[in-house]
Design an enzyme around this catalytic site. Sequence first.
Site, PDB file in Angstrom:
ATOM      1  NE  ARG A  85      36.392  42.870  35.211  1.00 53.13           N
ATOM      2  CZ  ARG A  85      37.450  42.250  35.729  1.00 53.13           C
ATOM      3  NH1 ARG A  85      37.321  41.107  36.334  1.00 53.13           N
ATOM      4  NH2 ARG A  85      38.644  42.786  35.637  1.00 53.13           N
TER       5      ARG A  85
ATOM      6  N   GLY B 294      40.875  41.675  40.846  1.00 56.55           N
ATOM      7  CA  GLY B 294      41.447  43.015  40.835  1.00 56.55           C
ATOM      8  C   GLY B 294      42.212  43.353  39.565  1.00 56.55           C
ATOM      9  CG  ASN B 295      44.734  41.610  35.821  1.00 62.16           C
ATOM     10  OD1 ASN B 295      44.404  42.209  34.800  1.00 62.16           O
ATOM     11  ND2 ASN B 295      45.963  41.177  36.022  1.00 62.16           N
ATOM     12  CB  ALA B 296      41.760  46.467  34.924  1.00 59.49           C
TER      13      ALA B 296
END
Length: 176
Positions: free
Chosen positions: A64, A48-50
């Site tokens: 990513r 959930g960390n961008a």
Amino acid sequence: MALRLGQMPAQRKAAFPPSVDADTRVLILGSLPGDASIRQGEYYAHRGNAFWTLVGDVLGEDLRGQPYAMRLKRLRARGIGLWDVIESAEREGSLDGSIRGAELRDLGAFVARLPALRAIAFNGKTAGLHGRRQLGERQDLPLIDLPSSSGAYASLSRDAKRAAWMAIADHLAAAS
């Protein structure tokens, strides 16, 4: 502080070594790795960390989708270093608001050893608070406050976070 029935005491959690080299132009400082990152031994590991999407947008690369070691290699190749302002602290869970008894890094001595450094960016309010306290106001080095990449910080949209994170791009251009 008294524990509630069934509550476990906060654990002392330690940060990772820096990911920098002599060509680091922008140092991104977080607060302290969260539980998912500590379990995996990777900066910004929580899905959930961008962070990896945001910094990838700054660089124009899909970070990513790459293996972790390649992500760090690409950051260093593009002049970005990573570290945290807190060496260790007690914290139940992963939220910065739960950090207690923080042992801070010696950021002044550390940044003095980075000859190409042009800017320091703080990933979130806690990193900025502790980092600025250590570094003071500097005339020689811009200090950039970024909105937290954490999914727990939902006050801004991903697009608004991306726009703010683009502020570090100007400091990455190769020296002429």
